[in-house]
Design a protein around this motif. Structure first.
Motif, mmCIF file in Angstrom:
data_model
loop_
_atom_site.group_PDB
_atom_site.id
_atom_site.type_symbol
_atom_site.label_atom_id
_atom_site.label_comp_id
_atom_site.label_asym_id
_atom_site.label_seq_id
_atom_site.Cartn_x
_atom_site.Cartn_y
_atom_site.Cartn_z
ATOM 1 N N ASN A 32 -4.626 16.627 -22.272
ATOM 2 C CA ASN A 32 -4.623 15.469 -22.595
ATOM 3 C C ASN A 32 -3.827 14.596 -21.767
ATOM 4 O OD1 ASN A 32 -5.298 13.172 -23.874
ATOM 5 N ND2 ASN A 32 -4.071 13.617 -25.674
ATOM 6 N N ALA A 33 -2.696 15.030 -21.345
ATOM 7 C CA ALA A 33 -1.678 14.287 -20.443
ATOM 8 C C ALA A 33 -2.377 14.342 -18.944
ATOM 9 C CB ALA A 33 -0.522 15.157 -20.292
ATOM 10 N N ILE A 34 -2.932 15.478 -18.618
ATOM 11 C CA ILE A 34 -3.671 15.320 -17.332
ATOM 12 C C ILE A 34 -4.803 14.298 -17.415
ATOM 13 C CG2 ILE A 34 -5.167 16.683 -15.851
ATOM 14 C CD1 ILE A 34 -3.323 19.213 -16.454
ATOM 15 N N GLY A 35 -5.522 14.381 -18.378
ATOM 16 C CA GLY A 35 -6.527 13.269 -18.222
ATOM 17 C C GLY A 35 -6.089 11.724 -18.516
ATOM 18 N N SER A 36 -4.844 11.533 -18.955
ATOM 19 C CA SER A 36 -4.389 10.394 -19.266
ATOM 20 C C SER A 36 -3.980 9.822 -17.772
ATOM 21 C CB SER A 36 -3.303 10.082 -20.270
ATOM 22 O OG SER A 36 -3.586 10.510 -21.619
ATOM 23 N N LYS A 37 -3.217 10.863 -17.202
ATOM 24 C CA LYS A 37 -2.607 10.622 -15.926
ATOM 25 C C LYS A 37 -3.880 10.336 -14.713
ATOM 26 C CE LYS A 37 1.682 12.814 -16.950
ATOM 27 N NZ LYS A 37 2.487 14.061 -16.821
ATOM 28 N N THR A 38 -4.846 10.866 -15.104
ATOM 29 C CA THR A 38 -6.205 10.768 -14.019
ATOM 30 C C THR A 38 -6.699 9.268 -14.163
ATOM 31 O OG1 THR A 38 -6.406 13.251 -14.241
ATOM 32 C CG2 THR A 38 -8.205 11.665 -13.512
ATOM 33 N N VAL A 39 -6.612 8.855 -15.424
ATOM 34 C CA VAL A 39 -6.953 7.446 -15.572
ATOM 35 C C VAL A 39 -6.095 6.485 -14.791
ATOM 36 C CG1 VAL A 39 -7.339 5.511 -17.387
ATOM 37 C CG2 VAL A 39 -8.120 7.823 -17.809
ATOM 38 N N VAL A 40 -4.763 6.644 -14.980
ATOM 39 C CA VAL A 40 -4.060 5.813 -14.123
ATOM 40 C C VAL A 40 -4.103 6.064 -12.576
ATOM 41 C CG1 VAL A 40 -1.519 5.331 -13.472
ATOM 42 C CG2 VAL A 40 -2.278 5.736 -16.173
ATOM 43 N N LEU A 41 -4.256 7.189 -12.231
ATOM 44 C CA LEU A 41 -4.608 7.658 -10.775
ATOM 45 C C LEU A 41 -5.944 6.909 -10.477
ATOM 46 C CD1 LEU A 41 -3.190 9.230 -8.555
ATOM 47 C CD2 LEU A 41 -4.966 10.928 -9.252
ATOM 48 N N LEU A 42 -6.784 6.770 -11.225
ATOM 49 C CA LEU A 42 -7.911 5.883 -10.810
ATOM 50 C C LEU A 42 -7.740 4.979 -10.673
ATOM 51 C CD1 LEU A 42 -10.930 7.715 -12.979
ATOM 52 C CD2 LEU A 42 -10.887 7.661 -10.511
ATOM 53 N N LEU A 43 -6.939 4.014 -11.518
ATOM 54 C CA LEU A 43 -6.691 2.800 -11.220
ATOM 55 C C LEU A 43 -5.891 2.346 -9.878
ATOM 56 C CD1 LEU A 43 -5.861 1.774 -14.720
ATOM 57 C CD2 LEU A 43 -8.004 1.282 -13.594
ATOM 58 N N LEU A 44 -4.929 3.240 -9.543
ATOM 59 C CA LEU A 44 -4.236 2.994 -8.388
ATOM 60 C C LEU A 44 -5.212 3.412 -7.219
ATOM 61 C CD1 LEU A 44 -0.916 5.206 -9.181
ATOM 62 C CD2 LEU A 44 -1.115 2.662 -8.689
ATOM 63 N N ILE A 45 -6.085 4.194 -7.249
ATOM 64 C CA ILE A 45 -7.161 4.399 -6.136
ATOM 65 C C ILE A 45 -7.870 3.226 -5.955
ATOM 66 C CG2 ILE A 45 -9.048 5.500 -5.361
ATOM 67 C CD1 ILE A 45 -7.875 8.196 -6.657
ATOM 68 N N GLY A 46 -8.257 2.355 -7.118
ATOM 69 C CA GLY A 46 -8.851 1.099 -7.196
ATOM 70 C C GLY A 46 -8.068 -0.006 -6.308
ATOM 71 N N LEU A 47 -6.529 0.104 -6.692
ATOM 72 C CA LEU A 47 -6.065 -0.921 -6.165
ATOM 73 C C LEU A 47 -5.834 -0.659 -4.443
ATOM 74 C CD1 LEU A 47 -3.162 -1.371 -8.737
ATOM 75 C CD2 LEU A 47 -4.526 -2.957 -8.016
ATOM 76 N N LEU A 48 -5.842 0.807 -4.266
ATOM 77 C CA LEU A 48 -5.638 0.974 -2.743
ATOM 78 C C LEU A 48 -6.890 0.530 -1.790
ATOM 79 C CD1 LEU A 48 -3.920 4.472 -2.821
ATOM 80 C CD2 LEU A 48 -2.942 2.442 -2.155
ATOM 81 N N THR A 60 0.757 -1.106 -0.187
ATOM 82 C CA THR A 60 -0.052 0.042 -0.009
ATOM 83 C C THR A 60 0.854 1.214 -0.025
ATOM 84 O OG1 THR A 60 -1.710 -1.127 1.243
ATOM 85 C CG2 THR A 60 -1.851 1.256 1.052
ATOM 86 N N TYR A 61 1.911 1.191 0.556
ATOM 87 C CA TYR A 61 2.929 2.319 0.578
ATOM 88 C C TYR A 61 3.458 2.474 -0.575
ATOM 89 C CZ TYR A 61 6.940 5.149 2.101
ATOM 90 O OH TYR A 61 7.737 6.121 2.255
ATOM 91 N N PHE A 62 3.879 1.575 -1.267
ATOM 92 C CA PHE A 62 4.441 1.732 -2.795
ATOM 93 C C PHE A 62 3.319 2.351 -3.717
ATOM 94 C CE2 PHE A 62 4.500 0.199 -6.948
ATOM 95 C CZ PHE A 62 5.979 0.584 -7.201
ATOM 96 N N PHE A 63 2.091 1.894 -3.629
ATOM 97 C CA PHE A 63 0.902 2.492 -4.368
ATOM 98 C C PHE A 63 0.798 4.126 -3.865
ATOM 99 C CE2 PHE A 63 -0.634 -1.834 -5.022
ATOM 100 C CZ PHE A 63 -0.221 -1.997 -6.453
ATOM 101 N N MET A 64 0.908 4.418 -2.678
ATOM 102 C CA MET A 64 0.621 5.728 -2.356
ATOM 103 C C MET A 64 1.880 6.638 -2.783
ATOM 104 S SD MET A 64 -2.185 6.285 -0.717
ATOM 105 C CE MET A 64 -1.894 7.798 0.323
ATOM 106 N N CYS A 65 2.956 5.983 -2.732
ATOM 107 C CA CYS A 65 4.092 6.949 -3.249
ATOM 108 C C CYS A 65 4.154 7.207 -4.780
ATOM 109 C CB CYS A 65 5.487 6.319 -3.095
ATOM 110 S SG CYS A 65 5.798 6.162 -1.213
ATOM 111 N N VAL A 66 3.657 5.972 -5.523
ATOM 112 C CA VAL A 66 3.507 6.255 -6.944
ATOM 113 C C VAL A 66 2.156 7.202 -7.422
ATOM 114 C CG1 VAL A 66 2.651 4.982 -8.819
ATOM 115 C CG2 VAL A 66 4.113 3.944 -7.469
#
Length: 78
Positions: free
Chosen positions: A37-53, A2-8
């Protein structure tokens, strides 16, 4: 783990600030569009990280896919 995902996620948020600078102060309209567009792409990855957390990846994948499609249509419209 969880700490790793929070740091990422934190590093991704900092990278989003760099894209935000490009979107706000870009010298041309194309630079601003690429920044958004870059902000939107990074937001998609951030949403997936939140799902993992939160251990609810199945729900956040649907949200991330919907946001990615919305981001793609918005960039095309712009």
């Amino acid at each position: 783990m969880t700490y790793f995902f929070m740091c990422v996620a934190l590093a991704l948020c900092l990278l989003m600030l760099v894209s935000m600078y490009r979107a706000l102060f870009g010298p041309t309209v194309l630079d601003r569009l690429v920044g958004v567009n870059a902000i939107g792409s990074k937001t998609v990855v951030l949403l997936l990280l939140i799902g993992l957390l939160f251990e609810r990846v199945d729900m956040f994948i649907d949200i991330a896919l919907a946001y990615a499609i919305l981001n793609f249509v918005a960039v095309l419209a712009a």
